[in-house]
Design a protein around this motif. Structure first.
Motif, PDB file in Angstrom:
ATOM      1  N   ARG A 207       0.843  -1.205   0.000  1.00  0.00           N
ATOM      2  CA  ARG A 207       0.000   0.000   0.000  1.00  0.00           C
ATOM      3  C   ARG A 207       0.878   1.254   0.000  1.00  0.00           C
ATOM      4  O   ARG A 207       0.568   2.248  -0.671  1.00  0.00           O
ATOM      5  N   ARG A 208       1.972   1.208   0.748  1.00  0.00           N
ATOM      6  CA  ARG A 208       2.899   2.339   0.786  1.00  0.00           C
ATOM      7  C   ARG A 208       3.601   2.505  -0.571  1.00  0.00           C
ATOM      8  O   ARG A 208       3.828   3.631  -1.023  1.00  0.00           O
ATOM      9  N   VAL A 209       3.963   1.386  -1.189  1.00  0.00           N
ATOM     10  CA  VAL A 209       4.639   1.451  -2.488  1.00  0.00           C
ATOM     11  C   VAL A 209       3.735   2.113  -3.524  1.00  0.00           C
ATOM     12  O   VAL A 209       4.153   3.018  -4.271  1.00  0.00           O
ATOM     13  N   VAL A 210       2.481   1.691  -3.585  1.00  0.00           N
ATOM     14  CA  VAL A 210       1.558   2.214  -4.589  1.00  0.00           C
ATOM     15  C   VAL A 210       1.280   3.697  -4.374  1.00  0.00           C
ATOM     16  O   VAL A 210       1.043   4.452  -5.333  1.00  0.00           O
ATOM     17  N   SER A 211       1.344   4.157  -3.132  1.00  0.00           N
ATOM     18  CA  SER A 211       1.139   5.583  -2.877  1.00  0.00           C
ATOM     19  C   SER A 211       2.261   6.425  -3.499  1.00  0.00           C
ATOM     20  O   SER A 211       2.071   7.600  -3.801  1.00  0.00           O
ATOM     21  N   GLN A 212       3.438   5.809  -3.701  1.00  0.00           N
ATOM     22  CA  GLN A 212       4.569   6.516  -4.314  1.00  0.00           C
ATOM     23  C   GLN A 212       4.762   6.148  -5.782  1.00  0.00           C
ATOM     24  O   GLN A 212       5.241   6.981  -6.561  1.00  0.00           O
ATOM     25  N   LEU A 213       4.413   4.919  -6.134  1.00  0.00           N
ATOM     26  CA  LEU A 213       4.556   4.449  -7.508  1.00  0.00           C
ATOM     27  C   LEU A 213       3.201   3.912  -7.960  1.00  0.00           C
ATOM     28  O   LEU A 213       2.945   2.705  -7.920  1.00  0.00           O
ATOM     29  N   VAL A 301      24.236  -6.641  -3.026  1.00  0.00           N
ATOM     30  CA  VAL A 301      24.869  -7.377  -4.130  1.00  0.00           C
ATOM     31  C   VAL A 301      23.837  -8.206  -4.891  1.00  0.00           C
ATOM     32  O   VAL A 301      23.677  -8.062  -6.100  1.00  0.00           O
ATOM     33  N   SER A 302      23.142  -9.081  -4.175  1.00  0.00           N
ATOM     34  CA  SER A 302      22.112  -9.909  -4.814  1.00  0.00           C
ATOM     35  C   SER A 302      20.713  -9.557  -4.317  1.00  0.00           C
ATOM     36  O   SER A 302      19.745 -10.218  -4.672  1.00  0.00           O
ATOM     37  N   GLY A 303      20.612  -8.533  -3.488  1.00  0.00           N
ATOM     38  CA  GLY A 303      19.318  -8.108  -2.974  1.00  0.00           C
ATOM     39  C   GLY A 303      19.469  -7.001  -1.960  1.00  0.00           C
ATOM     40  O   GLY A 303      20.577  -6.510  -1.702  1.00  0.00           O
ATOM     41  N   LEU A 304      18.350  -6.608  -1.379  1.00  0.00           N
ATOM     42  CA  LEU A 304      18.333  -5.626  -0.298  1.00  0.00           C
ATOM     43  C   LEU A 304      17.664  -6.267   0.907  1.00  0.00           C
ATOM     44  O   LEU A 304      16.586  -6.864   0.786  1.00  0.00           O
ATOM     45  N   LEU A 305      18.279  -6.142   2.078  1.00  0.00           N
ATOM     46  CA  LEU A 305      17.749  -6.717   3.308  1.00  0.00           C
ATOM     47  C   LEU A 305      17.233  -5.606   4.214  1.00  0.00           C
ATOM     48  O   LEU A 305      17.855  -4.548   4.335  1.00  0.00           O
ATOM     49  N   VAL A 306      16.091  -5.866   4.857  1.00  0.00           N
ATOM     50  CA  VAL A 306      15.459  -4.880   5.737  1.00  0.00           C
ATOM     51  C   VAL A 306      15.166  -5.540   7.077  1.00  0.00           C
ATOM     52  O   VAL A 306      15.137  -6.772   7.185  1.00  0.00           O
ATOM     53  N   PRO A 307      14.936  -4.751   8.131  1.00  0.00           N
ATOM     54  CA  PRO A 307      14.597  -5.341   9.428  1.00  0.00           C
ATOM     55  C   PRO A 307      13.324  -6.176   9.354  1.00  0.00           C
ATOM     56  O   PRO A 307      12.428  -5.911   8.547  1.00  0.00           O
ATOM     57  N   ALA A 311       7.341  -2.831   7.828  1.00  0.00           N
ATOM     58  CA  ALA A 311       6.671  -2.602   6.548  1.00  0.00           C
ATOM     59  C   ALA A 311       7.180  -1.338   5.868  1.00  0.00           C
ATOM     60  O   ALA A 311       7.286  -1.288   4.637  1.00  0.00           O
ATOM     61  N   GLU A 312       7.503  -0.318   6.656  1.00  0.00           N
ATOM     62  CA  GLU A 312       7.996   0.928   6.065  1.00  0.00           C
ATOM     63  C   GLU A 312       9.335   0.715   5.374  1.00  0.00           C
ATOM     64  O   GLU A 312       9.553   1.172   4.247  1.00  0.00           O
ATOM     65  N   ALA A 313      10.256  -0.003   6.051  1.00  0.00           N
ATOM     66  CA  ALA A 313      11.561  -0.272   5.452  1.00  0.00           C
ATOM     67  C   ALA A 313      11.417  -1.169   4.226  1.00  0.00           C
ATOM     68  O   ALA A 313      12.124  -0.984   3.223  1.00  0.00           O
ATOM     69  N   LEU A 314      10.508  -2.136   4.294  1.00  0.00           N
ATOM     70  CA  LEU A 314      10.273  -3.012   3.148  1.00  0.00           C
ATOM     71  C   LEU A 314       9.758  -2.208   1.963  1.00  0.00           C
ATOM     72  O   LEU A 314      10.213  -2.392   0.821  1.00  0.00           O
ATOM     73  N   ALA A 315       8.826  -1.300   2.222  1.00  0.00           N
ATOM     74  CA  ALA A 315       8.289  -0.455   1.151  1.00  0.00           C
ATOM     75  C   ALA A 315       9.379   0.430   0.554  1.00  0.00           C
ATOM     76  O   ALA A 315       9.473   0.573  -0.675  1.00  0.00           O
ATOM     77  N   ASP A 316      10.206   1.021   1.402  1.00  0.00           N
ATOM     78  CA  ASP A 316      11.276   1.899   0.910  1.00  0.00           C
ATOM     79  C   ASP A 316      12.230   1.127  -0.006  1.00  0.00           C
ATOM     80  O   ASP A 316      12.658   1.639  -1.054  1.00  0.00           O
TER      81      ASP A 316
END
Length: 362
Positions: A207-213, A301-307, A311-316
């Protein structure tokens, strides 16, 4: 002579075996005189299948193990988890057959009741945790599949006898050369819709992603107890979420090719096979820093890791990858380069198992 080995697991089998599953057991049979005690209907000379489901399966398992020990007389029992190993230890005491127990650790046993199945299973957590620790300490040898699972075992004072991945058939993901990462704002989630996959955080993040993209699309492949979360997300974001309850492996490969990145927000993972499949298609992973995910995904390198459960960090992180084609392509290249580290043939897996069984008998 080939050593005689009894494999014990709660895996449900259908006979005759599907070709990918048959390749694993045929390779093992070339190295071992084996029998498999698992769940399912029917059976044959190799597979003795129990119809009972959990928890009835585990209650009756010691007696089934004892029966197999007396009839088959294996030198080693390979248990798929601490719970099967606990039953094997009890069954061995019943049968008075001196088989050695090899316990496999594929994930975090402390999360088995917390994030898997019905929420009522959490009431069993003190008991399941005690059984798991007992089995790890009392098994004759422990095999782990990753640095994360090795750390779990060492935490209770046991050193793994060996660490290597289990064979997974990913022929559908290697049958054709990988295609370049498309310039598209499209992410893919593949997995059962259960609590440990943290579908709630995925929905919140999207939902956060779609609000920006506003043009971004999330493709979800999976079914399970958390399907209502996905149903609401599809209803709330029409056109921005696609959902397939099931896809064959070839269909998942196509879905990966169409996506810029795989998303894996789980609370817990052992060694996530879906990440290996994504790597085989040259797709990076945005995932939680949980369980065995960091063992496979190298941050930056092969991805991005979040805490975990952020959800906010995952969306970012998703917004970064989907809005920067160069980043998605760089992560895809890193994933493709890393794939060889995690893939092995059924014959290689069988050889590792034979070496470990031989070592246990010395």
């Amino acid at each position: 002579m080939k050593p005689r080995v009894l494999f014990v697991s709660r895996t449900r089998y259908r006979l005759p075996l599907d070709p990918p599953v048959a390749r694993k057991w045929d390779a093992l049979e070339a190295e071992l005189d084996l029998r498999v005690l698992a769940t399912g209907d029917g059976g044959d000379n190799r597979f003795h299948l129990i119809r009972a489901r959990s928890p009835a399966f585990y209650v009756s398992l010691p007696l089934h193990v004892a029966r197999e020990l007396r009839a088959f007389k294996p030198s080693v029992i390979v248990a798929q988890s601490p719970y099967e190993a606990g039953a094997a230890l009890v069954g061995r005491a019943f049968a008075r057959v001196p088989a050695r127990v090899l316990l496999e650790v594929h994930g975090d046993w402390d999360t088995a009741t917390r994030y898997y199945g019905s929420p009522l299973r959490r009431l069993l957590e003190p008991v399941s945790r005690t059984i798991a620790r007992f089995a790890v300490r009392r098994a004759d040898a422990v095999r782990t599949v990753s640095p994360f699972t090795s750390a779990l075992v060492r935490r209770v004072g046991v050193e793994p006898a060996a660490t290597f991945t289990t064979y997974s058939d990913i022929a559908a993901f290697t049958a054709a050369p990988p295609v370049p990462v498309p310039v598209v704002q499209r992410a893919l989630f593949v997995g059962v819709l259960e609590r440990y996959k943290n579908v709630h955080a995925l929905a919140d993040a999207w939902r956060r992603v779609v609000s920006q993209l506003p043009a971004a699309t999330l493709h979800i492949v999976g079914s399970g107890r958390e399907r209502a979360v996905v149903e609401r997300l599809v209803g709330d974001l029409p056109g921005r979420v696609e959902w397939d309850a099931r896809l064959p492996s070839a269909g998942v490969a196509v879905a990966l090719d169409r996506a810029a990145v795989l998303v894996l927000p789980s609370f817990s993972e052992g060694l996530p096979r879906v990440a290996m499949e994504a790597f085989a298609r040259g797709r990076g992973v945005v995932g939680a820093r949980a369980g065995g995910i960091p063992d496979i995904v190298e941050d930056g390198v092969s991805g991005l890791l979040v805490p975990v459960d952020d959800a906010e960090a995952l969306a970012d992180a998703l917004v970064r990858v989907l809005s920067e084609p160069g980043l998605a392509q760089s992560l895809g290249a890193g994933a493709l380069a890393a794939r060889v580290r995690w893939l092995q043939s059924p014959e290689q897996f069988a050889t590792h198992m034979r070496d470990l069984v031989d070592e246990m008998q010395r």
